[in-house]
Design a protein around this motif. Structure first.
Motif, PDB file in Angstrom:
ATOM      1  N   UNK A  51       0.877  -1.162   0.000  1.00  0.00           N
ATOM      2  CA  UNK A  51       0.000   0.000   0.000  1.00  0.00           C
ATOM      3  C   UNK A  51       0.912   1.208   0.000  1.00  0.00           C
ATOM      4  N   UNK A  52       1.227   1.634  -1.195  1.00  0.00           N
ATOM      5  CA  UNK A  52       2.253   2.657  -1.338  1.00  0.00           C
ATOM      6  C   UNK A  52       1.669   3.931  -1.930  1.00  0.00           C
ATOM      7  N   UNK A  53       2.491   4.930  -1.885  1.00  0.00           N
ATOM      8  CA  UNK A  53       2.127   6.198  -2.489  1.00  0.00           C
ATOM      9  C   UNK A  53       2.437   6.137  -3.987  1.00  0.00           C
ATOM     10  N   UNK A  54       1.884   7.001  -4.783  1.00  0.00           N
ATOM     11  CA  UNK A  54       2.155   6.963  -6.220  1.00  0.00           C
ATOM     12  C   UNK A  54       3.626   7.231  -6.513  1.00  0.00           C
ATOM     13  N   UNK A  57       8.247  11.457  -8.590  1.00  0.00           N
ATOM     14  CA  UNK A  57       9.600  11.820  -8.165  1.00  0.00           C
ATOM     15  C   UNK A  57       9.589  13.281  -7.732  1.00  0.00           C
ATOM     16  N   UNK A  58      10.075  13.546  -6.524  1.00  0.00           N
ATOM     17  CA  UNK A  58      10.133  14.945  -6.076  1.00  0.00           C
ATOM     18  C   UNK A  58      11.043  15.784  -6.978  1.00  0.00           C
ATOM     19  N   UNK A  59      10.840  17.074  -6.961  1.00  0.00           N
ATOM     20  CA  UNK A  59      11.589  17.976  -7.846  1.00  0.00           C
ATOM     21  C   UNK A  59      13.085  17.997  -7.532  1.00  0.00           C
ATOM     22  N   UNK A  60      13.464  17.750  -6.294  1.00  0.00           N
ATOM     23  CA  UNK A  60      14.874  17.829  -5.917  1.00  0.00           C
ATOM     24  C   UNK A  60      15.560  16.466  -5.886  1.00  0.00           C
ATOM     25  N   UNK A  61      14.988  15.447  -6.510  1.00  0.00           N
ATOM     26  CA  UNK A  61      15.539  14.096  -6.459  1.00  0.00           C
ATOM     27  C   UNK A  61      15.532  13.470  -7.849  1.00  0.00           C
ATOM     28  N   UNK A  66      11.438   5.736  -1.234  1.00  0.00           N
ATOM     29  CA  UNK A  66      11.184   4.328  -0.926  1.00  0.00           C
ATOM     30  C   UNK A  66       9.726   4.119  -0.516  1.00  0.00           C
ATOM     31  N   UNK A  67       9.188   2.965  -0.891  1.00  0.00           N
ATOM     32  CA  UNK A  67       7.809   2.651  -0.550  1.00  0.00           C
ATOM     33  C   UNK A  67       6.806   3.085  -1.585  1.00  0.00           C
ATOM     34  N   UNK A  68       7.280   3.511  -2.762  1.00  0.00           N
ATOM     35  CA  UNK A  68       6.339   3.909  -3.807  1.00  0.00           C
ATOM     36  C   UNK A  68       5.915   2.683  -4.612  1.00  0.00           C
ATOM     37  N   UNK A  69       4.793   2.803  -5.282  1.00  0.00           N
ATOM     38  CA  UNK A  69       4.279   1.713  -6.100  1.00  0.00           C
ATOM     39  C   UNK A  69       5.136   1.560  -7.360  1.00  0.00           C
TER      40      UNK A  69
END
Length: 115
Positions: A51-54, A57-61, A66-69
């Protein structure tokens, strides 16, 4: 939960292969439907269940957190659903036309139609 889904995938594959080996064309089509659903569920289970977050990718990465789908498995399943639907629609058209012309629903009777 993954164990139960793996058992479900195995059951779907077993039922699909059993239905594909039947003599009835309609039952073969049902087996084809079960086979495509089993393949989609197998890809889903192989990707991992979280059960992950979408996967944004953050703007600064450069990498997702970790833990994304896993978006690759979702894209593969979506593609497989579309292709499977096309194959099933084509198979249904062939079965309908064979039944309309030959009035049979048995593979052995189709062999006799060539003579």
């Amino acid at each position: 939960m993954a164990v139960w889904l793996a058992i479900t995938v195995g059951g779907l594959y077993g039922c699909a292969f059993y239905m594909l080996m039947r003599r009835s064309i309609t039952k073969t089509l049902i087996g084809l439907i079960l086979l495509s659903n089993a393949a989609n569920l197998l890809i889903f289970v192989a990707a991992g269940l979280t059960e992950a977050q979408p996967a944004l990718i953050p703007a600064d990465s450069y990498l997702p957190e970790p833990g994304t789908a896993d978006p690759l498995a979702q894209a593969l399943i979506l593609t497989a659903i579309v292709i499977g639907f096309g194959v099933l629609a084509f198979a249904m058209a062939l079965i309908y036309r064979a039944h309309e012309v030959l009035h049979v629903d048995d593979f052995d009777a189709l062999k006799d139609a060539d003579e």
